[in-house]
Scaffold this motif. Structure first.
Motif, PDB file in Angstrom:
ATOM      1  N   TYR A  64       0.821  -1.207   0.000  1.00 49.42           N
ATOM      2  CA  TYR A  64       0.000   0.000   0.000  1.00 49.42           C
ATOM      3  C   TYR A  64       0.859   1.261   0.000  1.00 49.42           C
ATOM      4  N   ARG A  65       2.026   1.174   0.599  1.00 51.27           N
ATOM      5  CA  ARG A  65       2.917   2.338   0.658  1.00 51.27           C
ATOM      6  C   ARG A  65       3.406   2.747  -0.728  1.00 51.27           C
ATOM      7  N   GLU A  66       3.199   1.894  -1.725  1.00 52.51           N
ATOM      8  CA  GLU A  66       3.625   2.203  -3.087  1.00 52.51           C
ATOM      9  C   GLU A  66       2.516   2.874  -3.895  1.00 52.51           C
ATOM     10  N   LYS A  67       1.463   3.330  -3.238  1.00 53.10           N
ATOM     11  CA  LYS A  67       0.273   3.826  -3.944  1.00 53.10           C
ATOM     12  C   LYS A  67       0.547   5.010  -4.858  1.00 53.10           C
ATOM     13  N   GLU A  68       1.637   5.718  -4.649  1.00 57.48           N
ATOM     14  CA  GLU A  68       1.974   6.839  -5.522  1.00 57.48           C
ATOM     15  C   GLU A  68       3.093   6.487  -6.495  1.00 57.48           C
ATOM     16  N   ASN A  69       3.523   5.230  -6.468  1.00 62.32           N
ATOM     17  CA  ASN A  69       4.599   4.772  -7.334  1.00 62.32           C
ATOM     18  C   ASN A  69       4.057   4.482  -8.734  1.00 62.32           C
ATOM     19  N   SER A  70       4.677   5.059  -9.753  1.00 56.23           N
ATOM     20  CA  SER A  70       4.167   4.915 -11.117  1.00 56.23           C
ATOM     21  C   SER A  70       4.188   3.470 -11.596  1.00 56.23           C
ATOM     22  N   ASP A  71       5.196   2.707 -11.182  1.00 57.37           N
ATOM     23  CA  ASP A  71       5.258   1.302 -11.591  1.00 57.37           C
ATOM     24  C   ASP A  71       4.097   0.508 -10.996  1.00 57.37           C
ATOM     25  N   PHE A  72       3.771   0.804  -9.743  1.00 56.47           N
ATOM     26  CA  PHE A  72       2.653   0.109  -9.099  1.00 56.47           C
ATOM     27  C   PHE A  72       1.332   0.478  -9.768  1.00 56.47           C
ATOM     28  N   LEU A  73       1.180   1.741 -10.124  1.00 57.07           N
ATOM     29  CA  LEU A  73      -0.042   2.177 -10.799  1.00 57.07           C
ATOM     30  C   LEU A  73      -0.170   1.509 -12.173  1.00 57.07           C
ATOM     31  N   GLU A  74       0.955   1.294 -12.842  1.00 59.83           N
ATOM     32  CA  GLU A  74       0.924   0.570 -14.115  1.00 59.83           C
ATOM     33  C   GLU A  74       0.515  -0.881 -13.900  1.00 59.83           C
ATOM     34  N   GLU A  75       0.953  -1.474 -12.784  1.00 53.45           N
ATOM     35  CA  GLU A  75       0.530  -2.836 -12.444  1.00 53.45           C
ATOM     36  C   GLU A  75      -0.986  -2.896 -12.308  1.00 53.45           C
ATOM     37  N   LEU A  76      -1.541  -1.878 -11.642  1.00 53.99           N
ATOM     38  CA  LEU A  76      -2.987  -1.846 -11.445  1.00 53.99           C
ATOM     39  C   LEU A  76      -3.726  -1.693 -12.773  1.00 53.99           C
ATOM     40  N   LYS A  77      -3.143  -0.952 -13.715  1.00 53.08           N
ATOM     41  CA  LYS A  77      -3.774  -0.798 -15.023  1.00 53.08           C
ATOM     42  C   LYS A  77      -3.779  -2.117 -15.795  1.00 53.08           C
ATOM     43  N   LYS A  78      -2.738  -2.913 -15.580  1.00 53.27           N
ATOM     44  CA  LYS A  78      -2.695  -4.226 -16.223  1.00 53.27           C
ATOM     45  C   LYS A  78      -3.780  -5.144 -15.654  1.00 53.27           C
ATOM     46  N   ILE A  79      -4.083  -4.965 -14.376  1.00 50.39           N
ATOM     47  CA  ILE A  79      -5.103  -5.789 -13.727  1.00 50.39           C
ATOM     48  C   ILE A  79      -6.507  -5.314 -14.082  1.00 50.39           C
ATOM     49  N   PHE A  80      -6.732  -3.999 -13.987  1.00 49.56           N
ATOM     50  CA  PHE A  80      -8.089  -3.450 -14.074  1.00 49.56           C
ATOM     51  C   PHE A  80      -8.394  -2.699 -15.369  1.00 49.56           C
ATOM     52  N   GLY A  81      -7.380  -2.477 -16.196  1.00 53.80           N
ATOM     53  CA  GLY A  81      -7.597  -1.657 -17.382  1.00 53.80           C
ATOM     54  C   GLY A  81      -7.455  -0.180 -17.049  1.00 53.80           C
ATOM     55  N   ASN A  82      -7.852   0.675 -17.961  1.00 57.13           N
ATOM     56  CA  ASN A  82      -7.688   2.120 -17.775  1.00 57.13           C
ATOM     57  C   ASN A  82      -8.650   2.637 -16.703  1.00 57.13           C
ATOM     58  N   PHE A  83      -8.221   3.629 -15.957  1.00 62.81           N
ATOM     59  CA  PHE A  83      -9.067   4.196 -14.908  1.00 62.81           C
ATOM     60  C   PHE A  83      -8.669   5.638 -14.638  1.00 62.81           C
ATOM     61  N   TYR A  84      -9.590   6.352 -13.997  1.00 62.04           N
ATOM     62  CA  TYR A  84      -9.304   7.700 -13.491  1.00 62.04           C
ATOM     63  C   TYR A  84      -8.846   7.546 -12.049  1.00 62.04           C
ATOM     64  N   LEU A  85      -7.654   8.048 -11.760  1.00 62.80           N
ATOM     65  CA  LEU A  85      -7.064   7.861 -10.435  1.00 62.80           C
ATOM     66  C   LEU A  85      -7.510   8.949  -9.467  1.00 62.80           C
TER      67      LEU A  85
END
Length: 304
Positions: free
Chosen positions: A118-139
């Motif tokens: 959770y501490r990586e929530k502002e990390n761009s690599d982690f956010l890209e991981e989430l896009k791979k899981i969920f697709g495009n989103f508004y953050l």
């Protein structure tokens, strides 16, 4: 249900205020919507607009297991036809508490991650991981804290007709205080009451938000760090008694994490003479009452 931004401003009458010659009014933003209550709506309103402009259909955000922001985002998604994803800190997924159950019933997809991740929530690599899981989103950042949220919070007191010297609000991320401070007249001051222990970083963050939003370096605000009661989400018997007595006297419910500590702090400062006789204080009730369920939960998941 339509949001009511013109919530009532209620005067508080009791012997403590009269004895010190101070007037106290409460803007009842806990009444602006049953689920998207208080400052949560003002943080979300322009973000929802921007998500629509960018043609997003999904909102993704972060929060703890009893997060007011998670509940409000889920409700807003249902109300305004967005899919919602909540990245939840901790591993309480086996038993959904009242907040997460509500969010799920609103259609929010819950994704639980470890506190370390959770501490990586502002990390761009982690956010890209989430896009791979969920697709495009508004953050939406944790707590809905960004400049569009500041813009919304700058409108919280725009329709208040009662003249006041100070406006007080609870302070978590500082977004609400930044917006309010940006909207004040030159003779008015804002005080934020921090619910976090050791939150010395807030001053720097808030000043940056104010400058980035308004283009001005304002000095009409301050943060009081004396009423966190030990840490975020910690509640003492003294605080419980104050909240219970206040609601009984004035028919205004308070929450244990934010507004209870806010009002306790204001009353303490009044009795210590911080506010001068003849001054008027406006308090913004930021809602968040659903979080009180965390203090009756068997697991007491308020480690968030």
């Amino acid at each position: 249900m339509k949001i009511n931004e013109n919530t009532p401003v209620q005067e508080i009458n009791d012997s403590i205020l009269s004895s010190f010659g101070v007037k106290l009014f409460v803007k009842r933003d806990d009444l602006n919507h049953p689920q998207i209550s208080g400052n949560k709506w003002f943080k979300l309103k322009y973000n929802l607009e921007e998500a629509r402009i960018q043609q997003h259909t999904t909102l993704l955000t972060f929060g703890g297991s009893f997060s007011n922001h998670i509940a409000a985002t889920a409700a807003a998604g249902k109300e305004y036809d967005f899919k919602t994803i909540g990245i939840i800190r901790g591993d309480e997924k086996k038993i959904l508490n009242s907040t997460l159950k509500f969010a799920s019933e609103c259609g929010m997809k819950l994704h639980f991650i470890s506190r370390e991740k959770y501490r990586e929530k502002e990390n761009s690599d982690f956010l890209e991981e989430l896009k791979k899981i969920f697709g495009n989103f508004y953050l939406l950042p944790e707590g809905g804290s960004n400049l569009l949220a500041v813009k919304g919070c700058a409108e919280i007191i725009k329709n208040v007709s009662v003249p006041f010297d100070y406006v007080c609000c609870s302070c978590g991320t500082g977004t609400t205080l930044a917006g309010i401070a940006s909207s004040l007249n030159t003779n008015q001051k804002a005080i934020g009451f921090s619910s976090l222990k050791g939150a010395d970083f807030l001053e720097k963050n808030i000043q940056k938000m104010i400058v980035d939003f308004s283009g001005k370096d304002r000095h009409n605000w301050q943060i009081n760090h004396d009423f966190h009661f030990g840490r975020y989400a910690k509640v003492t018997n003294e605080l419980k008694t104050f909240i219970s007595d206040f609601e009984l006297k004035h028919t205004i419910p308070l929450d244990f994490v934010y507004t209870g500590k806010l009002f306790f702090g204001i009353y303490d400062l009044i009795q210590k003479g911080f506010f001068v006789k003849g001054e008027t204080i406006l308090v913004v009730h930021t809602g968040g009452l659903q979080g009180n369920a965390g203090f009756t939960s068997p697991k007491k998941a308020l480690k968030n």
